[in-house]
Design an enzyme around this catalytic site. Sequence first.
Site, PDB file in Angstrom:
ATOM      1  N   GLU A   1      35.845  78.643  -0.362  1.00 11.46           N
ATOM      2  CA  GLU A   1      36.317  80.029  -0.507  1.00 11.46           C
ATOM      3  C   GLU A   1      35.243  80.917  -1.142  1.00 11.46           C
ATOM      4  O   GLU A   1      35.509  81.735  -2.022  1.00 11.46           O
ATOM      5  CB  GLU A   1      37.626  80.071  -1.304  1.00 11.46           C
TER       6      GLU A   1
ATOM      7  N   GLU B   1      42.142  74.822   4.603  1.00  9.82           N
ATOM      8  CA  GLU B   1      43.353  74.963   3.787  1.00  9.82           C
ATOM      9  C   GLU B   1      44.278  75.948   4.483  1.00  9.82           C
ATOM     10  O   GLU B   1      43.835  77.013   4.922  1.00  9.82           O
ATOM     11  CB  GLU B   1      43.062  75.526   2.387  1.00  9.82           C
TER      12      GLU B   1
END
Length: 318
Positions: free
Chosen positions: A169, A261
């Site tokens: 991320e 994810e």
Amino acid sequence: MQKTANPNASAAAKKLLNYLSETAGKAIITGQHTQTNPMKEIDYIRKETGKEPMLRGFELLAYSPNINYQNATEECLTEVYENRNTMETALKWAKENHGIVTLTFHWFSPLGGHDKSFYAKNTDFDAEKILTEGTPERTAFYDDMDIIAAELRKFQEADIPVLWRPFHEADGDWFWWGAKGPVVASRLYRLMFEHYTNVLHLDNLLWVWNCPVKDAYPGDAYVDIVSMDIYLTSYEKTDYHKQYEQLIQVTSPNKTAALAEVGYMPDIQLLSDSHTPWAYYMTWSKEFCIGEQYNAVDQLKSVYRSSYAIANSCGVMQ
């Protein structure tokens, strides 16, 4: 056949990447993140579906060398204690089940910080200073990398390939490695790649880039799999095709793509109709898997029992 970014990758790593690239668009590999050694997510999936994910995610946060135990909340300490010895669990599971392993590292900042110092708000550690030779930040960064490398080497010694997703991320500013922007995170990723590949020769790793930002892409020479994390604000029946197109445009069309994810699992019927070439998906842990706050049991069953999904109690890499 997709070539590995590391030309000296182990035969097992090359085999796994080939399997992933060949699977994408023909089926999707089921995956589930875990954070704790009890791995209640796996028990829940087995109970509800009679199957287990082919790909299992394990967390390295408790292996961070710089955890400030004296200045940590009970919540932080619980998370650390529950995560201990997960690498031993991952090794044992991979050996006994021939399953696919992916590792996530919520890395407590190499210097300073308090509580969950993988969050930028809990540390004044400056990731950009790592890029300057001779800084304390750079020294600490490499010291931490070497300690984690010892854990990764255990998998290499057992001839187990690992989907390695560092600096995840990086498009967000909530982790210290992304706080100075995704381009800085990309440069950290390249430093790690070069150190782990060319210096420490960890040849069992497949490198997963996890940032859908064009200017930050490290380059095809450093990446095996491009991925993104997607958390929809509410349930939507989707194959994440729109996000796939976005990801490929800002990274590379030459790499295998994955949902590293998700909060909500992709709709398996839409996927089987569209053949959107995601190699695998990974549902996040705890309440994202257990219970029906995010994924209904019927949805879980439809995915794990679909002929388009690859799910089992043991893997195919035998």
